[in-house]
Design an enzyme around this catalytic site. Structure first.
Site, short mmCIF file in Angstrom:
data_model
loop_
_atom_site.label_atom_id
_atom_site.label_comp_id
_atom_site.label_asym_id
_atom_site.label_seq_id
_atom_site.Cartn_x
_atom_site.Cartn_y
_atom_site.Cartn_z
N ASP A 81 0.83 -1.21 0.00
CA ASP A 81 0.00 0.00 0.00
C ASP A 81 0.87 1.27 0.00
O ASP A 81 2.06 1.23 0.28
CB ASP A 81 -0.94 0.01 1.21
CG ASP A 81 -0.21 -0.11 2.54
OD1 ASP A 81 0.86 -0.76 2.58
OD2 ASP A 81 -0.69 0.44 3.54
N GLU A 139 -0.64 -1.94 5.10
CA GLU A 139 0.23 -1.94 6.29
C GLU A 139 0.15 -0.61 7.02
O GLU A 139 0.28 -0.54 8.24
CB GLU A 139 1.68 -2.24 5.89
CG GLU A 139 2.64 -2.40 7.08
CD GLU A 139 3.11 -1.08 7.68
OE1 GLU A 139 3.30 -1.00 8.89
OE2 GLU A 139 3.28 -0.11 6.91
#
Ligand SMILES: [Zn+2]
Ligand SMILES: [Zn+2]
Length: 399
Positions: A81, A139
């Site tokens: 991400d 995350e």
């Protein structure tokens, strides 16, 4: 199987890893919204012939490479991400998604994992055991992607897990490791104090939430200094205190937000209890009311000692020994801790800084960028560790 073959293959794949990283860098996606990224990963792994399971615990992708010979199973985790940051680098691969940027190197982690996958896929028949690539979404944002991925069976049958993170405090060509707790547990709290507002000239007719809040800010900061074992690291920061708008009005409510970082699980829960106790009694003493929302976030990240030893030896096959350093733990947080909470794992940092080339900005900075040589180093160290783990465990099985 011969390590040098894998290293040579990774060298050969370096340009492709750079290309992969730059493509991901141009199209970053925020946590829990990584649609394109997950697809790029799943397509790439499928094309290599791996067994791919997508939508694992959300947008996670798990790709399994089964070697031609029996053995244990090792996992490599890469998060994918990006962050809500407007990129300020002027590079051909600059983010095309306004306000979103790969400012934490997760594009690099993903390119590394895909490069390793392609290298091993070329020698699948010779591989003893199985390598599982755990591509993790989200995350950066609590509650994170790791926990739901674990709950959705991402680690089923996996014996050990490795991961690396880019590190711009460390020159490229170096790594940091540690065999203990390296990152803290990260918990947040949000507190609303509810009083009775009124005229500033008549405080006796009010319940003044600013005064109560000020007392609380002061008292809560004493939890770490007075209630926590000084040999056990902890930090409490109050990052928000909002109340009132003008000089002569006492507001009816105040809001306080804070974060708590700890290494020790008992200390973690003790601090949460103290915050609740102090809040309850301080607020009650002045006749006010409160709502306290205490959110336990990522647990502390603890590396496995034996696996870390294996990693250090494996890294020495890639980098000069003087470039392999023990890192100082810090109070940052990482949800890789959910993986290491379930099975033995170790997490290390791959140096990505290069002063001459201007790659010195730390992660989460709008000018964060890396020396891409780090892709090759990270891939080789991880591949080396995976091979050593599989070789070691295959030997054990024979005995
Ligand atoms: Zn980050
Ligand atoms: Zn990160």
């Amino acid at each position: 199987m011969d390590k040098s073959k894998i290293f040579a293959k990774i060298d050969q794949l370096f340009a492709e890893m750079v290309e992969l990283r730059r493509d991901l860098h141009m199209y970053p996606e925020l946590s829990f919204q990584e649609e394109r990224t997950a697809k790029v990963i799943a397509d790439y792994q499928r094309q290599l012939g791996l067994e791919v399971r997508d939508h694992v615990g959300g947008r996670g992708v798990v790709a399994t490479l089964r070697g031609g010979k029996p053995g244990k199973t090792v996992a490599i985790r890469a998060d994918f991400d990006a962050l809500p940051i407007q990129e300020e680098n002027d590079v051909p691969y600059k983010s095309k998604n306004s306000g979103v940027m790969h400012a934490c190197g997760h594009d690099a982690h993903t390119a590394i994992a895909l490069g390793i996958s392609k290298a091993f896929a070329a020698y699948q028949d010779q591989l003893c055991g199985t390598i599982v690539f755990i591509h993790q979404h989200a995350e950066e944002q609590d509650p994170g992607g790791a926990k739901p991925m674990v709950e959705d069976g991402a680690l089923t049958g996996v014996d050990a897990i490795f991961a690396t993170h880019m590190e711009n405090y460390l020159p490229v060509g170096h790594v940091w490791h540690n065999d203990q707790v390296i990152l803290g547990a990260s918990d947040d709290f949000e507190l609303t104090i509810k009083g009775v507002g009124g005229h500033g000239a008549f405080p006796h007719d009010t319940t003044d939430v600013i005064q109560i809040g000020a007392q609380l800010v002061s008292s809560l900061h004493q939890v770490v200094s007075r209630k926590v074992d000084p040999l056990k690291p902890a930090v409490l920061t109050i990052g928000a205190f909002q109340a009132g708008e003008t000089a002569n009005v006492i507001p009816g409510s105040a809001r306080i937000e804070g974060t708590v970082r700890t290494f020790d699980e008992d200390v973690r829960y003790q601090i949460a209890d103290w915050i609740k106790q102090i809040t309850k009694h301080t607020v009650a003493a002045f006749g006010a009311d409160f709502d306290l929302d205490y959110k336990f976030g990522y647990p502390a990240l603890k590396n496995d000692r034996a696996l870390n030893q294996l990693l250090v030896k494996a890294a020495a096959d890639v980098l000069p020994e003087q470039n392999i350093h023990v890192m100082e733990p810090n109070m940052g947080a990482e949800d890789f801790s959910y993986f290491t909470g379930a099975i033995p794992g170790t997490y290390f940092f791959t140096g990505s800084a290069n002063k001459e080339k201007g790659f010195t900005y730390p992660y989460h900075h709008p000018k964060f960028d890396i020396d891409e040589t780090a892709l090759r180093n990270g891939a080789k160290v991880l591949a080396s560790a995976a091979l050593d783990f599989l070789a070691e465990r295959s030997d054990e099985q024979k005995v």
